[in-house]
Design a protein around this motif. Sequence first.
Motif, short mmCIF file in Angstrom:
data_model
loop_
_atom_site.label_atom_id
_atom_site.label_comp_id
_atom_site.label_asym_id
_atom_site.label_seq_id
_atom_site.Cartn_x
_atom_site.Cartn_y
_atom_site.Cartn_z
N TYR A 161 14.20 0.21 -2.04
CA TYR A 161 12.28 0.35 -2.68
C TYR A 161 12.09 -0.51 -1.94
N LEU A 162 12.52 -2.08 -2.57
CA LEU A 162 12.20 -3.50 -2.02
C LEU A 162 11.61 -2.81 -0.73
N PHE A 165 8.79 -0.44 0.39
CA PHE A 165 7.49 -1.34 -0.22
C PHE A 165 7.22 -2.50 -0.40
N ASP A 166 8.23 -3.48 -0.53
CA ASP A 166 7.83 -4.93 -1.93
C ASP A 166 6.79 -5.17 -0.13
N LEU A 213 5.00 -3.57 -5.23
CA LEU A 213 5.08 -2.28 -4.55
C LEU A 213 4.39 -1.73 -3.88
N THR A 215 2.80 1.73 -1.35
CA THR A 215 3.60 3.04 -0.32
C THR A 215 2.93 3.20 0.87
#
Length: 227
Positions: A161-162, A165-166, A213, A215
Amino acid sequence: MAIAKKQSIKVQIYNHLKDAILSRQLPPGKQLVENDISETLKVSRTPVRAAIDLLANEGLDIKPNKGAFVTSPTRNEILQAYDLRKKLEIMAADIAIEHLSNGDFIVMEDCIRIEKEALFTKDMPSYLKANHDFHMVYTNKCGNQFLIRFIEKLINQTSIYLILFDIVFDKETSAVPYGYKEHREIMWMFKQRKRDELVSCLENHFDNAVKSLRTQNEYKDLKGIFR
């Protein structure tokens, strides 16, 4: 020779795809079509499939009879993963707080140093490893193998996820890296054996991670990453 060459092609394709995901050129949910890749590179589908299999072990979404996709979690799935990881790590930290040694703190300090450098240079692979290693220092000291295994799996999952999206790793971002500072606070609470403050630091750390985050990003066509 043929085997070595095929191995090399597989690794090259793997590195191209992984770099494209790390640099956010491929969007979440993008299908990695073997035919498209093999035709673009003028190679057989065998090394392409092997490269995709390597990526599958790192969190690529494989759907039986449908193909391989860059993982595309919903926001609710991301929140659930971070919430569970937060709860499990707090549990592990509560046990580990009495068992961390000076040697452990030296390792944690080194992780923070590497992490800080990686954040400011936007070196995502180095950051992810340092972040993983920091959290695993105290997780490993909880002594519960099931808890350790579950937490490491969640660390690997949230690392994806990082990657995707980070905002800290956006090329044009003005966001100031802060994660290493929170790790320093967490380490300090471990050193002082302050349980309540440690829990508070961990909760804030994971809550802030979710807030960072985003998206929506600019992406490339699959064939474009091999040009």
